[in-house]
Design a protein around this motif. Structure first.
Motif, mmCIF file in Angstrom:
data_model
loop_
_atom_site.group_PDB
_atom_site.id
_atom_site.type_symbol
_atom_site.label_atom_id
_atom_site.label_comp_id
_atom_site.label_asym_id
_atom_site.label_seq_id
_atom_site.Cartn_x
_atom_site.Cartn_y
_atom_site.Cartn_z
ATOM 1 N N CYS A 159 41.603 43.293 39.804
ATOM 2 C CA CYS A 159 40.340 43.515 40.514
ATOM 3 C C CYS A 159 39.763 42.174 40.953
ATOM 4 C CB CYS A 159 39.354 44.250 39.610
ATOM 5 S SG CYS A 159 37.730 44.440 40.363
ATOM 6 N N CYS A 162 36.145 41.519 39.180
ATOM 7 C CA CYS A 162 35.919 41.250 37.758
ATOM 8 C C CYS A 162 37.164 40.877 36.964
ATOM 9 C CB CYS A 162 35.226 42.443 37.109
ATOM 10 S SG CYS A 162 36.337 43.832 36.819
ATOM 11 N N CYS A 191 38.948 47.619 40.420
ATOM 12 C CA CYS A 191 39.068 48.450 39.217
ATOM 13 C C CYS A 191 38.168 49.685 39.359
ATOM 14 C CB CYS A 191 38.682 47.659 37.977
ATOM 15 S SG CYS A 191 36.908 47.375 37.867
HETATM 16 ZN ZN ZN Z 1 36.356 45.260 38.626
#
Ligand code: ZN
Ligand code: ADP
Length: 205
Positions: A159, A162, A191
Motif C-alpha cells: 500500500c 501506509c 490496502c
Molecule cells: Zn494502506
C-alpha cells in the motif's frame, strides 16, 4: 518475490507430463503486485528446461510494447498480441508445451474454455491478471479461471499510503475511458483501510 512454489518440477507434475495431462495455473493480485514478474519468472524457467513456450497478451495492452509483456520493474518477455481467445487458439503451435497469458482480465469469457482445451491437450497454461477492477469487483474472466484452474497464486503489492499489504487497485484520476491500461501513474496499490471504492463508477478498470 513469491516463495518458490512447486510449479516447475514436482513429482505430481512429472506424472501429469507422463500421462499427457496438462494443467492451468492462475496468478492474480492488484496492480503492482508482481503478476507479470512472476509470470516471466515461470516462463524463463520453462525455457531453461528447453520447453517450447508461447506467450500472449491482449492487443489492448499497449504498455511499453506490442510485442512484449513487461513488468513495472522492467522485466520483459516476447509475446504475441491477440484480440480474442479464438485468435489465441489459432496461433498455438502444435509442439508448444507452455502457454503464458498476461493481462487475462482483458480477454473474453471464451478464454476459460480455451485454456481448458489446451490443458486437456497436455499443455501447461499460466495466466496472470487482475482479479478485481478498480471498484473492487471481481474482474471476469479471472474469477472463473480461479475456480477452474489446478493451481492458483494470489500475490500482493505494498500500500502506497501506509505500507500494509495491498489487495486493491486505486484509480487516482477520473477518466471517461473504459480502460486505462498500464497507465501506472493513474493507479495505486492500496490496502483495505486506504482503498476508496468508486462503487458508483459506471465503467470497469
Ligand atoms: Zn494502506
Ligand atoms: P503487476 O503485473 O502485478 O502489475 P509487475 O510485475 O508489473 O506487477 O510489477 C511489480 C513491481 O512493481 C515490483 O517488483 C516493484 O518493483 C514495482 N512496484 C511499484 N509500486 C509497487 C507497490 N506499491 N508495491 C509493490 N511493488 C511495486
Amino acid at each position: 518475490m513469491v516463495e518458490e512454489f512447486a510449479f516447475d518440477n514436482t513429482e505430481e507434475r512429472r506424472k501429469n507430463r507422463q500421462n499427457g495431462t496438462g494443467w492451468v495455473e492462475v496468478i492474480v493480485g492488484s496492480m503492482f503486485s508482481g503478476k507479470s514478474e512472476e509470470l516471466i519468472r515461470r516462463l524463463n524457467r520453462a525455457r531453461i528446461a528447453r520447453q517450447k513456450v508461447q506467450v500472449f497478451k491482449p492487443m489492448i495492452d499497449a504498455r511499453y510494447s506490442q510485442e512484449e509483456i513487461a513488468s513495472h520493474s522492467g522485466q520483459k518477455h516476447i509475446s504475441i498480441p491477440v484480440t480474442t481467445a479464438a485468435e489465441l487458439m489459432k496461433k498455438i503451435e502444435p509442439d508448444t508445451q507452455v502457454i503464458g497469458i498476461d493481462e487475462g482480465q482483458f480477454f473474453d469469457l471464451e478464454l476459460i474454455e480455451a485454456v481448458n482445451e489446451l490443458a486437456n491437450a497436455g499443455k501447461r497454461v499460466i495466466i496472470a491478471g487482475l482479479d478485481q477492477d478498480y471498484t473492487g469487483k471481481p474482474f471476469e474472466p479471472m474469477p472463473q479461471l480461479l475456480s477452474t484452474a489446478e493451481y492458483i497464486t494470489k500475490i500482493h503489492a505494498i500500500c502506497v499510503k501506509c505500507g500494509a499489504t495491498a489487495n486493491y487497485t486505486q484509480r487516482t484520476v477520473e477518466s471517461e475511458q473504459l480502460v486505462e491500461v498500464g497507465a501506472a501513474d493513474k493507479y495505486e496499490a492500496r490496502c483495505r483501510k486506504c482503498f476508496i471504492p468508486h462503487s458508483d463508477a459506471p465503467t470497469p478498470l
